[in-house]
Design an enzyme around this catalytic site. Structure first.
Site, mmCIF file in Angstrom:
data_model
loop_
_atom_site.group_PDB
_atom_site.id
_atom_site.type_symbol
_atom_site.label_atom_id
_atom_site.label_comp_id
_atom_site.label_asym_id
_atom_site.label_seq_id
_atom_site.Cartn_x
_atom_site.Cartn_y
_atom_site.Cartn_z
ATOM 1 N N LYS A 121 25.002 -35.151 38.402
ATOM 2 C CA LYS A 121 24.944 -35.387 39.823
ATOM 3 C C LYS A 121 24.739 -34.091 40.626
ATOM 4 O O LYS A 121 24.303 -34.110 41.772
ATOM 5 C CB LYS A 121 26.261 -36.034 40.300
ATOM 6 C CG LYS A 121 26.557 -37.369 39.740
ATOM 7 C CD LYS A 121 27.942 -37.819 40.294
ATOM 8 C CE LYS A 121 28.389 -39.105 39.627
ATOM 9 N NZ LYS A 121 29.777 -39.447 40.010
ATOM 10 N N ASP A 151 25.376 -22.378 33.201
ATOM 11 C CA ASP A 151 26.537 -21.591 32.803
ATOM 12 C C ASP A 151 26.392 -21.177 31.336
ATOM 13 O O ASP A 151 25.856 -20.115 31.049
ATOM 14 C CB ASP A 151 27.795 -22.430 33.068
ATOM 15 C CG ASP A 151 29.082 -21.697 32.721
ATOM 16 O OD1 ASP A 151 29.020 -20.491 32.412
ATOM 17 O OD2 ASP A 151 30.158 -22.323 32.763
ATOM 18 N N GLU A 200 18.067 -27.821 38.438
ATOM 19 C CA GLU A 200 19.483 -27.746 38.071
ATOM 20 C C GLU A 200 20.293 -27.105 39.186
ATOM 21 O O GLU A 200 19.786 -26.240 39.912
ATOM 22 C CB GLU A 200 19.635 -26.885 36.810
ATOM 23 C CG GLU A 200 19.783 -27.680 35.527
ATOM 24 C CD GLU A 200 21.159 -28.323 35.348
ATOM 25 O OE1 GLU A 200 21.845 -28.606 36.351
ATOM 26 O OE2 GLU A 200 21.548 -28.544 34.200
ATOM 27 N N ASP A 201 21.556 -27.506 39.280
ATOM 28 C CA ASP A 201 22.452 -26.847 40.235
ATOM 29 C C ASP A 201 22.877 -25.477 39.720
ATOM 30 O O ASP A 201 22.799 -24.479 40.404
ATOM 31 C CB ASP A 201 23.680 -27.728 40.518
ATOM 32 C CG ASP A 201 24.382 -28.226 39.256
ATOM 33 O OD1 ASP A 201 23.871 -28.001 38.140
ATOM 34 O OD2 ASP A 201 25.445 -28.861 39.379
ATOM 35 N N VAL A 208 32.486 -22.689 40.809
ATOM 36 C CA VAL A 208 32.095 -22.902 42.205
ATOM 37 C C VAL A 208 31.962 -24.387 42.530
ATOM 38 O O VAL A 208 31.729 -25.213 41.639
ATOM 39 C CB VAL A 208 30.758 -22.186 42.529
ATOM 40 C CG1 VAL A 208 30.899 -20.680 42.414
ATOM 41 C CG2 VAL A 208 29.629 -22.684 41.637
ATOM 42 N N ASP A 251 30.843 -30.062 42.032
ATOM 43 C CA ASP A 251 32.180 -30.650 42.210
ATOM 44 C C ASP A 251 33.252 -30.010 41.345
ATOM 45 O O ASP A 251 32.968 -29.318 40.370
ATOM 46 C CB ASP A 251 32.127 -32.133 41.821
ATOM 47 C CG ASP A 251 32.035 -32.294 40.295
ATOM 48 O OD1 ASP A 251 31.148 -31.664 39.682
ATOM 49 O OD2 ASP A 251 32.876 -33.018 39.725
HETATM 50 P P1 IMP Z 1 26.305 -25.476 30.949
HETATM 51 O O1 IMP Z 1 25.876 -26.526 30.001
HETATM 52 O O2 IMP Z 1 27.545 -24.760 30.504
HETATM 53 O O3 IMP Z 1 25.209 -24.490 31.297
HETATM 54 O O4 IMP Z 1 26.781 -26.204 32.254
HETATM 55 C C1 IMP Z 1 25.884 -26.747 33.098
HETATM 56 C C2 IMP Z 1 26.444 -27.834 33.981
HETATM 57 O O5 IMP Z 1 27.860 -27.788 34.143
HETATM 58 C C3 IMP Z 1 25.873 -27.630 35.368
HETATM 59 O O6 IMP Z 1 24.677 -28.339 35.478
HETATM 60 C C4 IMP Z 1 26.970 -28.138 36.263
HETATM 61 O O7 IMP Z 1 26.790 -29.517 36.497
HETATM 62 C C5 IMP Z 1 28.238 -27.886 35.492
HETATM 63 N N1 IMP Z 1 28.851 -26.602 35.924
HETATM 64 C C6 IMP Z 1 28.781 -25.404 35.316
HETATM 65 N N2 IMP Z 1 29.442 -24.463 35.993
HETATM 66 C C7 IMP Z 1 29.925 -25.072 37.098
HETATM 67 C C8 IMP Z 1 30.689 -24.622 38.237
HETATM 68 O O8 IMP Z 1 31.047 -23.442 38.396
HETATM 69 N N3 IMP Z 1 30.974 -25.566 39.164
HETATM 70 C C9 IMP Z 1 30.597 -26.865 39.054
HETATM 71 N N4 IMP Z 1 29.879 -27.326 38.022
HETATM 72 C C10 IMP Z 1 29.556 -26.440 37.052
HETATM 73 MG MG MG Z 2 24.254 -29.902 36.555
#
Ligand code: IMP
Ligand code: MG
Length: 176
Positions: A46, A105, A101-102, A156, A162
């Site tokens: 979302k 990480d 993408e938002d 964040v 969220d």
């Molecule tokens: P990744 O798979 O660890 O790169 O995480 C990616 C997804 O986790 C992002 O698309 C976000 O939806 C969520 N996410 C990662 N870090 C944050 C944060 O700091 N705040 C909120 N959502 C996060």
């Molecule tokens: Mg995301």
């Protein structure tokens, strides 16, 4: 969902004004890149819904908007396993896809989506993320074509993002 236990204090990190400015710059660059191409913006639900809406309106070339939904997070931690919750509704075969993408990480979600989308034979696949967390795996960083802001390794919220389903509506980005 309850609001009975709001997390500590929200520290502003990126203002609504700075977001608007950066999104319009990204829109300009993306428009130049995709001139005369059959473009589909693929928003990742979302978290990207507000960024997607603003980015789409700042892009000056015709494009379709699609969404896909994946999840991996539990509270403030990535669970390490990415699950596809719902799938796009149109074919992307032969189309130029821009994944929106938002935040990236660990990059797990991105790698999962890249593999998933490439399996559908798009003409091209590029990635635009509003945020990326510093000290990220350099291998993942190389996968990103457009980045809004580089931020410290903090959790964040706001502008779509969220904590336990809350704070998506905030017009700015802050840390908890
Ligand atoms: P990744 O798979 O660890 O790169 O995480 C990616 C997804 O986790 C992002 O698309 C976000 O939806 C969520 N996410 C990662 N870090 C944050 C944060 O700091 N705040 C909120 N959502 C996060
Ligand atoms: Mg995301």
């Amino acid at each position: 969902m309850s609001l009975e236990k709001p997390p500590a204090i929200l520290q502003p990190l990126i203002s609504a004004e700075d977001l608007a400015l950066r999104v319009s710059e990204l829109g300009k660059e993306i428009s130049e890149y995709y001139q005369d191409k059959d473009l589909i913006l693929m928003g990742v639900l979302k978290g990207s819904f507000i960024f997607m809406a603003d980015l789409s309106r700042s892009i000056r070339v015709n494009h379709a908007c699609e969404f896909i939904r994946v999840s991996s997070y539990h509270k403030k931690q990535s669970s390490g396993t990415v699950t596809l919750d719902f799938e796009m509704t149109q074919s992307i075969e032969g189309k130029h896809v821009l994944l929106v993408e938002d935040i990236v990480d660990t990059g797990q979600t991105l790698l999962f989506l890249k593999k998933h989308l490439m399996g559908k034979n798009p003409a091209s696949l590029r990635i635009c993320t509003l945020l990326y967390k510093q000290e990220m795996n350099p291998h993942i960083q190389r996968e990103l074509h457009w980045v809004g802001f580089e931020i410290p390794k903090l959790f964040v919220v706001g502008y779509g993002m969220d904590y336990e389903g809350l704070y998506r509506h905030l017009p700015f980005i802050g840390t908890l």
